[in-house]
Design a protein around this motif. Structure first.
Motif: not given
Length: 313
Positions: A7-15, A28-40, A42-45, A285-288
């Protein structure tokens, strides 16, 4: 099979920080997708839907979280400036002891008791208000959202909001006066510690009917995340200093990361080595900000994909 999510911060934090060659090639070879920005989420139901931190952490601290509704009223340090007042620290960051809560709480109890919301502190860094279950409340921001910013921009009761918000602003102002005038804060300042001159209201709600997760273990320094993990009945522990192998579906909470160099050295590279050795089936790798990378061993054959230079590519 063993799987791990970071669980990682928003990508912009790393500039524009750059990856090492190996990690950049894998991403570069990984599967890449976009999911809900609400990390909590994504972790819990959680049912009913929400993030009632106060009730869940109260249940872990005391065991009476199911008795009515709860609101965190965590001790805080704010510093006035030309534009208002900034929230600079709260809770654990204030090095609080039982002596601090024992000195300050008696002065606050008449204020909140008269309002019908008794206050107590079973843990020095976590203060609670007990509320009738039917209490109508405004929306409260988490302290992480307001940290370092003008606190008044994050308080309820602004223009267009209802009377509940104004009521809680008034309670906060009265509590700040009580704390500002308390002699115990002079002792803290003399000892080189920040004064406790405010509270932060957040995490309102009742204990959920159920909290479930697909993870078997969660490692985090976020006491809210570990409290929900405990409510879900899974292993929850502090975040280790570096990658360590664990069985099952495991989540490591790395949202405090700021620098790609130690993140790669201590986490990404050793986890990738475990993937190569067959000890892991998958790394996520799940970014905020909602960006998600899925790494699998079979992706090593995707020679045609270009390496990722930075997270902003």
């Amino acid at each position: 099979m063993n799987r791990v999510t970071l669980l990682l911060p928003a990508r912009a934090r790393f500039g524009g920080q750059s990856f090492g060659e190996g990690v950049g090639r894998r991403l570069g070879r990984a599967e890449r997708s976009v999911e809900a920005a609400d990390q909590a989420a994504r972790v819990f139901d959680i049912l009913p839907r929400g993030w009632p931190v106060a009730a869940v952490s109260r249940q872990r601290d005391v065991g009476d979280g199911g008795h009515g509704a709860w609101l965190r009223a965590d001790p805080a340090y704010v510093r006035p400036d030309i534009n208002g007042a900034r929230l600079l620290a709260y809770g654990d960051a204030l090095a609080l002891s039982e002596r601090d809560s024992a000195a300050l709480l008696p002065a606050l109890k008449p204020l909140f008791g008269d309002a019908g919301f008794p206050i107590d502190a079973p843990v020095p860094t976590r203060w609670y208000l007990s509320l009738p279950r039917e209490t109508r409340l405004p929306r409260f921001a988490s302290p992480e959202q307001a940290l370092g910013e003008d606190m008044f921009q994050h308080l309820p009761g602004g223009e267009g909001e209802g009377s509940e918000g104004r009521r809680w602003r008034a309670l906060l102002s009265e509590a700040q006066v009580v704390l500002h005038n308390h002699p115990h804060n002079a002792q803290r300042i003399a000892a080189g510690l920040a004064p406790i001159n405010s509270l932060w209201f957040w995490g309102a709600g009742v204990l959920p009917d159920h909290v479930r997760t697909a993870y078997t273990s969660i490692f985090s320094d976020d006491e809210a995340l570990t409290a929900f993990a405990a409510q879900a009945g899974i292993d929850a522990a502090a975040l280790p200093g570096a990658w360590a192998a664990h069985e099952g579906e495991v989540l490591f909470d790395l949202r405090a990361a700021r620098d790609l160099t130690p993140l790669q050295r201590d986490w990404l590279e050793p986890a990738a080595a475990a993937l190569d050795q067959g000890a892991l089936e998958r790394i996520a790798l799940a970014f905020a900000d909602g960006e998600r990378f899925e790494l699998a061993r079979s992706q090593r054959w995707r020679f045609w994909r270009k390496p990722l230079r930075s997270l902003l590519d």
